[in-house]
Design a protein around this motif. Structure first.
Motif, short mmCIF file in Angstrom:
data_model
loop_
_atom_site.label_atom_id
_atom_site.label_comp_id
_atom_site.label_asym_id
_atom_site.label_seq_id
_atom_site.Cartn_x
_atom_site.Cartn_y
_atom_site.Cartn_z
N ARG A 257 0.84 -1.22 0.00
CA ARG A 257 0.00 0.00 0.00
C ARG A 257 0.86 1.25 0.00
O ARG A 257 1.94 1.28 0.59
CB ARG A 257 -0.92 0.05 1.22
CG ARG A 257 -1.65 -1.23 1.59
CD ARG A 257 -2.43 -1.79 0.44
NE ARG A 257 -2.05 -3.20 0.27
CZ ARG A 257 -2.36 -3.93 -0.77
NH1 ARG A 257 -3.05 -3.40 -1.76
NH2 ARG A 257 -1.97 -5.18 -0.84
N ASN B 194 -3.38 4.23 3.99
CA ASN B 194 -3.78 3.01 3.29
C ASN B 194 -3.21 1.76 3.97
O ASN B 194 -3.88 0.73 4.04
CB ASN B 194 -3.32 3.05 1.83
CG ASN B 194 -4.24 3.88 0.96
OD1 ASN B 194 -5.44 3.94 1.20
ND2 ASN B 194 -3.68 4.53 -0.05
N ARG C 140 -11.78 7.75 -0.12
CA ARG C 140 -12.05 7.09 -1.40
C ARG C 140 -12.60 5.70 -1.10
O ARG C 140 -11.85 4.76 -0.83
CB ARG C 140 -10.77 6.98 -2.24
CG ARG C 140 -10.98 6.39 -3.63
CD ARG C 140 -9.68 6.44 -4.43
NE ARG C 140 -9.84 5.89 -5.78
CZ ARG C 140 -9.68 4.60 -6.08
NH1 ARG C 140 -9.37 3.73 -5.14
NH2 ARG C 140 -9.85 4.19 -7.35
N THR D 49 -11.34 2.37 -2.67
CA THR D 49 -10.09 1.78 -2.19
C THR D 49 -10.37 0.74 -1.12
O THR D 49 -9.84 -0.38 -1.15
CB THR D 49 -9.16 2.86 -1.63
OG1 THR D 49 -8.80 3.77 -2.68
CG2 THR D 49 -7.89 2.24 -1.05
N GLU E 159 -11.90 -2.36 -2.68
CA GLU E 159 -10.91 -3.16 -3.41
C GLU E 159 -10.00 -3.91 -2.44
O GLU E 159 -9.63 -5.06 -2.68
CB GLU E 159 -10.07 -2.26 -4.32
CG GLU E 159 -10.87 -1.69 -5.49
CD GLU E 159 -10.08 -0.64 -6.27
OE1 GLU E 159 -9.04 -0.16 -5.73
OE2 GLU E 159 -10.49 -0.30 -7.38
N HIS E 160 -9.64 -3.27 -1.34
CA HIS E 160 -8.81 -3.92 -0.33
C HIS E 160 -9.53 -5.13 0.27
O HIS E 160 -8.92 -6.17 0.52
CB HIS E 160 -8.44 -2.93 0.77
CG HIS E 160 -7.41 -1.94 0.36
ND1 HIS E 160 -6.96 -0.92 1.19
CD2 HIS E 160 -6.73 -1.79 -0.81
CE1 HIS E 160 -6.05 -0.20 0.55
NE2 HIS E 160 -5.89 -0.71 -0.66
#
Length: 231
Positions: free
Chosen positions: A43, A48, A98, A101, A104-105
């Motif tokens: 990341r 993140n 966001r 994100t 998706e993680h």
């Protein structure tokens, strides 16, 4: 709202951090090993890395990904930040700016660690087999206890928890099946012992209309076992 046998509070606490994890729980579910760190290191940015770690450990602890990945006790954030050597923990607040994100993680974590959706057919068959077996062999357990065992099984086998009403409904259905099976088994056993016994037992429940039920004399004789007198 209540979900069948669950209280409002129990249903509300499902799939969330109902309280802060204990120290042993932190060490078990929120410890980052080498494999974890390799994934986290991919990341960009402290926010993140910390957010990814939060989702990774939350699904281990609770059994699902939270709609708001930051809906965790601050103690958990600080514990992970210390392991990642992130000094400014407040950076984690940028993680949800966001939403794509975080989504998706979650998918990446699911694939990397072998989590299965509750709708997975193979896992669903295994879970139902467990549920039927538990309901049959542990008749004394109430629905809430069976519900808790179900949550534990799903977590251990990395099956993402479904909605609380979905799981509660399955528990209720399986308990009903187990109760009917038990009734049928007992009825057959009684009939084998004495073909007239089932009818006699049912007859003891019938009373003349408008009269109070009084236990027949023969009921005590049927229920009582052999008596051994002293001397």
């Amino acid at each position: 709202m209540p979900v069948e046998f669950l209280t409002d509070e129990q249903a509300e606490a499902y799939g969330k951090f109902a309280e802060e994890p204990t120290r042993p729980e932190l060490e078990r579910f929120f410890f980052l090993d080498d494999e974890d760190r390799k994934l986290i290191a991919k990341r960009r940015g402290d926010h993140n890395r910390l957010g990814f770690a939060l989702q990774m450990c939350t699904v281990r602890y609770i059994g699902l990904f939270l709609e708001d990945p930051l809906a965790v006790p601050w103690q958990v954030v600080e514990h992970l930040a210390a392991q990642l050597e992130i000094e400014d923990v407040s950076y984690v607040k940028e993680y949800t700016e966001r939403l794509k994100t975080a989504y998706e993680h979650a998918w990446e974590i699911r694939d990397a660690y072998g989590y299965h959706p509750f709708e997975d057919q193979a896992q669903g068959r295994r879970f139902r087999a467990f549920l039927h077996g538990r309901a049959w062999t542990a008749h004394a357990e109430g629905p809430k206890t069976l519900f808790d065992h179900s949550v534990g099984w799903l977590r251990r086998h990395r099956v993402l928890l479904p909605g609380v009403s979905v799981l509660a409904r399955q528990v209720s259905e399986v308990r009903t099946i187990a109760e009917r099976r038990l009734h049928t088994t007992v009825a057959k056993a009684a009939h084998r012992a004495d073909p007239a016994l089932p009818g006699d037992l049912v007859a003891t429940l019938k009373t003349p209309e408008g009269r109070c039920w009084v236990r027949p004399r023969h009921w005590g004789r049927r229920r009582a076992g052999p008596v051994s007198w002293p001397g």
